[in-house]
Enzyme design. Structure first.
Site, PDB file in Angstrom:
ATOM      1  CD  GLN A  57      -7.022  -4.484   4.319  1.00 56.95           C
ATOM      2  OE1 GLN A  57      -7.721  -5.140   4.791  1.00 56.95           O
ATOM      3  NE2 GLN A  57      -7.060  -3.266   3.808  1.00 56.95           N
ATOM      4  CB  CYS A  59      -3.873   3.327  -1.484  1.00 55.98           C
ATOM      5  SG  CYS A  59      -4.853   4.577  -1.266  1.00 55.98           S
ATOM      6  CE  LYS A  69      -7.281   0.021   6.489  1.00 54.79           C
ATOM      7  NZ  LYS A  69      -8.031   0.224   5.244  1.00 54.79           N
ATOM      8  CG  HIS A  79      -1.799   0.924   1.488  1.00 56.92           C
ATOM      9  ND1 HIS A  79      -1.886   2.180   1.920  1.00 56.92           N
ATOM     10  CD2 HIS A  79      -3.257   1.065   1.055  1.00 56.92           C
ATOM     11  CE1 HIS A  79      -2.780   2.956   1.752  1.00 56.92           C
ATOM     12  NE2 HIS A  79      -3.696   2.357   1.446  1.00 56.92           N
ATOM     13  CG  ASP A 102       0.724  -2.234   6.044  1.00 55.65           C
ATOM     14  OD1 ASP A 102      -0.337  -2.535   6.981  1.00 55.65           O
ATOM     15  OD2 ASP A 102       0.493  -1.659   5.293  1.00 55.65           O
TER      16      ASP A 102
END
Ligand code: C6P
Length: 411
Positions: free
Chosen positions: A202, A366, A225, A122, A199
């Site tokens: 998600q 993104c 999220k 991302h 990261d």
């Protein structure tokens, strides 16, 4: 786990109709919806104990501080952090990664050093490193993406080497759904003396994980999220690195003592939380973690895996008209399905589905280098699942996609 239908009842927005149609919310990778308990915790704070934290001697401030730090404890145990000091509150994943780039990396990356990323990052895990590499004379290198949507690790020994100071990669891709083998990669990186940033935007909302087991040095994720509010995120930092890091932002809250010409830093993790923090949203993120823990993260992941398998099977008949992305091996994939139909721009597809109450995302997500470069398409359409989605939602998506494809092919 409770079934999706009864989970849905906990989310007021999911009772909403859009253009007179039942809302089918399939844009969870962008942001999740919020259960009543999270919304109520915001109301409880503002109606019941709104006050600043860490500095008051009155009852409201003490209650706010207790609940704010209580949320830190919940989040710390949710990700398996050995200590609450390693849990720094940020605004979101983006801010967490920028914090690392502007503190640890600023001090530890120098000319000739390498930062290893992947082609599926991302922008949040790419753009901060571009700036740092430019300023420090360091080099960015990239693990490529194979045709099946997994990382191509065939040249890893060359890419990850003694010059690598940092391996920074996405745990689960927001475009492909790929779950990367981060534990194995972290172990290789550490053997070469490199630090590892995950990261987790998600992954943290969708699977059970433990930062000790993954052995990452940093992990950034966003509350919005994972059923929490916007404006609150988390950066986990391993204790040994945290102790050496200079503060990111400077001002109130993060100092122990201040003279006109100098200052000393507060204890961890407050040293990294300058100014009045986002109190209400932090406490509400704690409520979101309670909700997820009650369901059980293993169950959350299993539900999404089952739904993805159902969706891929149901969408198989669209393969003539559409390209699908992401690994077929569901053991390395989360609840994300991206697709591209050459006859229809993804934005047109998304707009048409919207008229039927179905919310998906269309665009580059993104991740322009991945979508426009590796996948070589202008954009993709993306459906992303969460705990309240059911097979009925997938059926609605597939039926609507079929109608849209027929319409656009005729026109
Ligand atoms: N992806 C999506 O629709 P923020 O905006 O800081 O909360 O999260 C940034 C981010 C970082 N990494 C990954 C893997 C992400 O998926 C995201 C957010 C959203 O895919 C918005 S672009």
């Amino acid at each position: 786990m409770k079934d999706a239908r009864s989970i849905k009842e906990d989310f007021p927005i999911l009772a909403k109709e859009v253009y007179g149609k039942r809302l089918v919310y399939l844009d969870n990778a962008a942001t999740s919806q919020k259960p009543r308990s999270v919304i109520q915790s915001l109301v409880d704070y503002y109606e019941g104990y709104n006050a600043n934290v860490h500095r008051g001697v009155h009852a409201l401030s003490m209650e706010a501080t207790e609940r704010y730090e209580g949320a830190r404890e919940k989040i710390s145990s949710f990700i398996g952090s050995p200590s609450t000091e390693s849990v720094i509150f940020t605004r979101n994943t983006t801010e967490g990664i920028n914090l690392v780039a502007n503190t640890w990396a600023l001090a530890n990356v120098g000319p000739g050093d390498e930062i290893l990323l992947t082609e599926m990052e991302h922008h949040s895990n790419l753009v901060p490193w571009q700036k740092l590499a430019r300023e420090k004379g360091a080099k960015l290198r990239f693990i490529p993406v194979a045709a099946d949507g997994t990382l191509d690790l065939s040249d890893l020994d060359q890419l990850l080497n003694h010059q690598t100071r940092l391996l920074s990669l996405v745990h689960m891709s927001n475009v492909l759904g790929t779950i990367n083998p981060v534990k194995e990669l972290a172990s290789k990186a550490h053997a070469l003396g490199a630090a590892v940033l995950l990261d987790g935007a998600q992954s943290v909302p969708h699977m059970a994980l433990d930062v000790k087991d993954l052995d990452c040095d940093f992990m950034a994720f966003s509350g919005h999220k994972m059923l929490g509010p916007t404006g609150i995120g988390v950066l986990y930092v391993k204790d040994a690195l945290l102790q050496q890091m200079e503060p990111f932002l400077r001002g109130g809250e993060m100092v122990k003592d201040v003279q006109l010409e100098d200052a000393s830093w507060n204890d961890l993790p407050m040293r990294f939380e300058a100014g009045t923090p986002n109190i209400a949203d932090t406490i509400a993120l704690g409520a979101a973690v309670d909700y997820l823990q009650e369901l059980g993260m293993e169950n959350v992941h299993a539900h999404e895996k089952q739904l993805t398998s159902y969706a891929l099977e149901a969408m198989a008949e669209l393969k003539e008209d559409m390209e699908f992305y992401g690994p077929e091996d569901l053991s390395v994939r989360g609840g994300i399905v991206s697709f591209y139909a050459p006859d229809v721009h993804p934005h047109d597809l998304g707009t048409m589905l919207d008229t039927e109450g179905i919310a998906i995302r269309a665009g580059h997500h993104c991740a322009i280098p991945l979508v426009r470069g590796t996948l070589n398409v202008p954009a993709t359409a993306r459906a992303s699942f969460y705990i309240y989605n059911s097979e009925e939602d997938v059926d609605a998506l597939v039926a609507s996609l079929k109608r849209a494809l027929t319409y656009f092919k005729r026109s």
